[in-house]
Design an enzyme around this catalytic site. Structure first.
Site, short mmCIF file in Angstrom:
data_model
loop_
_atom_site.label_atom_id
_atom_site.label_comp_id
_atom_site.label_asym_id
_atom_site.label_seq_id
_atom_site.Cartn_x
_atom_site.Cartn_y
_atom_site.Cartn_z
CB CYS A 4 21.95 6.83 21.52
SG CYS A 4 20.15 6.89 21.50
CG ASP A 30 8.72 -0.77 17.80
OD1 ASP A 30 9.24 -1.91 17.70
OD2 ASP A 30 8.77 -0.10 18.84
CG ASN A 87 7.14 2.73 28.22
OD1 ASN A 87 6.05 2.74 28.76
ND2 ASN A 87 7.39 2.01 27.14
N GLY A 93 9.47 0.06 31.55
CA GLY A 93 9.64 -0.64 30.28
C GLY A 93 10.42 0.13 29.24
CG HIS A 98 16.82 9.04 22.01
ND1 HIS A 98 17.99 9.50 21.44
CD2 HIS A 98 15.82 9.82 21.54
CE1 HIS A 98 17.70 10.53 20.66
NE2 HIS A 98 16.38 10.75 20.71
CG HIS A 100 11.11 6.03 22.68
ND1 HIS A 100 12.11 5.88 23.61
CD2 HIS A 100 10.41 4.87 22.70
CE1 HIS A 100 12.02 4.69 24.18
NE2 HIS A 100 10.98 4.06 23.65
CG HIS A 102 6.05 3.26 22.36
ND1 HIS A 102 6.67 2.19 21.75
CD2 HIS A 102 6.81 3.59 23.42
CE1 HIS A 102 7.77 1.88 22.44
NE2 HIS A 102 7.87 2.73 23.45
#
Length: 114
Positions: A4, A30, A87, A93, A98, A100, A102
């Site tokens: 990962c 990002d 997501n 998307g 893992h 997360h 945004h």
């Protein structure tokens, strides 16, 4: 999980531009930003998505939201605002399996999400 990419980032096997870290959460910029500020907030524990959360993970998810608040304050976006997106699955998307969040900010994002 050994393959990962986010676990590798959390374990600092891959360099990243970190903006926050505590014992259970890490956040970084990002590499393909969708806004002037685009931060990913992840648990260090490997959890593939919201669907994979267990009752044991409730406090961890709460800590993720608290980390978002701290990051917003650190980046001076708590007043102007930000978008927080999670997501879940390929159709939504989610590209990295893992969990997360945004954080998107740094410009007026508009009312539409898609």
């Amino acid at each position: 999980m050994s393959d990962c990419i986010f676990c590798k980032i959390a374990n600092k096997e891959i360099n990243s531009d970190f903006v926050y870290e505590d014992d259970e959460i890490i956040a970084f910029k990002d590499i393909n930003p969708q806004a002037p500020i685009h931060i990913l907030v992840i648990p260090k524990k490997h959890i593939e998505s919201i669907i994979d959360l267990t009752d044991e993970d409730e406090m961890l998810v709460g800590k993720m939201y608290t980390a978002v608040r701290k990051i917003a304050k650190k980046l001076n976006i708590e007043e102007s605002g930000f978008r927080l997106i999670v997501n879940c699955g390929k159709d939504a998307g989610q590209e990295v399996p893992h969990l997360h969040f945004h954080i998107l900010a740094g410009k007026k994002l508009g009312t539409k999400i898609i």
